[in-house]
Design a protein around this motif. Structure first.
Motif, PDB file in Angstrom:
ATOM      1  N   PRO A 165       0.685  -1.348  -0.210  1.00 58.20           N
ATOM      2  CA  PRO A 165      -0.309   0.044   0.055  1.00 58.20           C
ATOM      3  C   PRO A 165       0.536   1.376  -0.112  1.00 58.20           C
ATOM      4  CG  PRO A 165      -1.230  -1.607   1.722  1.00 58.20           C
ATOM      5  CD  PRO A 165       0.424  -1.914   1.169  1.00 58.20           C
ATOM      6  N   ALA A 166       2.270   0.788   0.062  1.00 58.69           N
ATOM      7  CA  ALA A 166       2.888   2.657   0.484  1.00 58.69           C
ATOM      8  C   ALA A 166       3.318   2.644  -0.683  1.00 58.69           C
ATOM      9  CB  ALA A 166       4.011   1.919   1.244  1.00 58.69           C
ATOM     10  N   LEU A 167       3.194   1.690  -1.687  1.00 56.06           N
ATOM     11  CA  LEU A 167       4.206   2.095  -2.262  1.00 56.06           C
ATOM     12  C   LEU A 167       2.950   2.736  -3.235  1.00 56.06           C
ATOM     13  CD1 LEU A 167       6.569  -0.484  -4.195  1.00 56.06           C
ATOM     14  CD2 LEU A 167       6.798   1.266  -3.384  1.00 56.06           C
ATOM     15  N   TRP A 168       2.042   1.755  -3.015  1.00 56.08           N
ATOM     16  CA  TRP A 168       0.973   2.275  -4.212  1.00 56.08           C
ATOM     17  C   TRP A 168       0.072   4.300  -3.982  1.00 56.08           C
ATOM     18  CZ3 TRP A 168      -0.137   0.903  -8.645  1.00 56.08           C
ATOM     19  CH2 TRP A 168      -0.150  -0.609  -8.853  1.00 56.08           C
ATOM     20  N   ALA A 169       0.575   3.868  -2.502  1.00 49.20           N
ATOM     21  CA  ALA A 169      -0.001   5.859  -1.932  1.00 49.20           C
ATOM     22  C   ALA A 169       1.302   6.283  -3.085  1.00 49.20           C
ATOM     23  CB  ALA A 169       0.196   5.862  -0.577  1.00 49.20           C
ATOM     24  N   ALA A 170       2.194   6.198  -3.068  1.00 49.08           N
ATOM     25  CA  ALA A 170       3.223   7.173  -3.643  1.00 49.08           C
ATOM     26  C   ALA A 170       2.680   7.253  -4.902  1.00 49.08           C
ATOM     27  CB  ALA A 170       4.527   6.247  -3.718  1.00 49.08           C
ATOM     28  N   GLU A 171       2.570   5.790  -6.093  1.00 50.06           N
ATOM     29  CA  GLU A 171       1.772   6.001  -7.648  1.00 50.06           C
ATOM     30  C   GLU A 171       0.449   6.666  -7.600  1.00 50.06           C
ATOM     31  OE1 GLU A 171       1.464   5.321 -10.880  1.00 50.06           O
ATOM     32  OE2 GLU A 171       3.669   5.081  -9.703  1.00 50.06           O
ATOM     33  N   ARG A 172       0.188   6.334  -6.263  1.00 44.91           N
ATOM     34  CA  ARG A 172      -1.705   7.516  -6.185  1.00 44.91           C
ATOM     35  C   ARG A 172      -1.448   9.362  -6.173  1.00 44.91           C
ATOM     36  NH1 ARG A 172      -7.168   6.201  -4.518  1.00 44.91           N
ATOM     37  NH2 ARG A 172      -6.550   8.320  -2.907  1.00 44.91           N
ATOM     38  N   GLN A 173       0.011   8.932  -5.180  1.00 43.01           N
ATOM     39  CA  GLN A 173       0.425  10.948  -5.332  1.00 43.01           C
ATOM     40  C   GLN A 173       1.195  11.563  -6.416  1.00 43.01           C
ATOM     41  OE1 GLN A 173       1.905  11.730  -1.825  1.00 43.01           O
ATOM     42  NE2 GLN A 173       0.349   9.836  -0.550  1.00 43.01           N
ATOM     43  N   ALA A 174       2.209  10.795  -7.448  1.00 35.64           N
ATOM     44  CA  ALA A 174       2.256  11.371  -8.340  1.00 35.64           C
ATOM     45  C   ALA A 174       1.650  11.270  -9.571  1.00 35.64           C
ATOM     46  CB  ALA A 174       3.770  10.083  -9.015  1.00 35.64           C
TER      47      ALA A 174
END
Length: 295
Positions: free
Chosen positions: A189-198
């Motif tokens: 989830p942390a990686l996907w959170a970063a992807e969402r924000q990017a």
């Protein structure tokens, strides 16, 4: 919420959601989409007028161009289920590529038509969208980052629901395969959170550049570039691992199909034909001679 991604998917999502009246939902799609975009951007009267006209034109293009192709493709795929056969991961990947190509065609048309709206967006609307993103990101963190066990459970539920929509109830053997796959390929989830924000930041940057676009065509090109970027990933870590994960998921799908029962095969065939009939009804025509893929 990525409102541009929602725009691309919404015309089909209204159908897939199982509305009581598919025809009514589809015919009202431009107004529903306009409402969604207005919630996130607080459009002025002129922007609403232009957006409404462009969405109606987009829907007409989608009705005449895309829906007959979807119907013919689904009928072709349904035909391959008339008898038991062996599926491969490559076959699943090829079908995904067909759908992605058509999504990109839809995105290109959407970008072309939304250029006149993009050039009129201002700082206040960008700030409003940024605040919406912040709220969405807090909700994501609360649901997935602060409760990882719950996130895993919900992920399994989503997988089961998606497969059972097409196959009907999964067997114990299929559920075991699915659980093994989920354990072997845990989500981050942390990686996907970063992807969402990017992705969100890339869209906010596009809107910030709106005053620099001299013509709607320039804005359309920029929006199309953004939409194409959504087919890959902004975060290098995810980009590096996602191709392997995509192949593994295709392999899982092939394995589940290869042990499906006759009842499940009939259910899948009926679902494909049902959606094909819906698409043909909405388009007001039967499938054209053009094919997206060979059966």
């Amino acid at each position: 919420m990525r409102w541009i991604s929602r725009l691309i998917a919404a015309l089909l999502a209204l159908i897939v959601a199982g509305c009581s009246s598919v025809q009514l939902a589809y015919n009202n799609a431009p107004f529903l989409l306009q409402y969604q975009l207005d919630r996130y951007l607080d459009l002025d009267d002129e922007q609403e007028r232009v957006l409404r006209a462009q969405l109606v034109e987009l829907q007409q293009w989608h009705k005449s161009h895309a829906l007959p192709l979807y119907a013919q493709t689904l009928r072709g795929w349904a035909q391959t289920l008339s008898r038991a056969r062996t599926f491969t991961a490559q076959e699943i990947l090829d079908k995904q590529a067909v759908l992605q190509d058509e999504a990109l065609a839809f995105g290109q048309k959407a970008a072309q038509l939304l250029g006149p709206v993009i050039v009129t967006l201002g700082p206040t609307q960008r700030d409003r969208l940024a605040r919406r993103f912040e709220t969405s990101n807090r909700e994501y963190a609360q649901e997935f980052l602060n409760a990882p066990d719950q996130g895993r459970s919900e992920r399994r539920e989503r997988f089961v629901k998606n497969y059972e929509r097409w196959l009907g109830p999964l067997s114990e053997e299929q559920l075991t395969l699915l659980d093994q796959w989920l354990d072997t390929h845990p989500n981050n989830p942390a990686l996907w959170a970063a992807e969402r924000q990017a992705r969100q930041q890339a869209l906010l940057n596009l809107i910030a550049e709106a005053p620099q676009f001299e013509t709607p065509d320039e804005a359309s090109l920029a929006l199309n570039d953004y939409l194409i970027s959504l087919t890959s990933y902004q975060t290098p870590t995810i980009q590096a691992r996602q191709q392997e994960r995509r192949i593994a998921l295709a392999q899982l799908s092939a394995e589940l199909l290869n042990i499906m029962t006759d009842t499940q095969r009939k259910h899948l065939q009926d679902e494909l034909l049902s959606y094909a009939a819906d698409f043909e009804s909405l388009a007001g025509t039967t499938a054209t001679s053009r094919k997206l893929s060979s059966p």
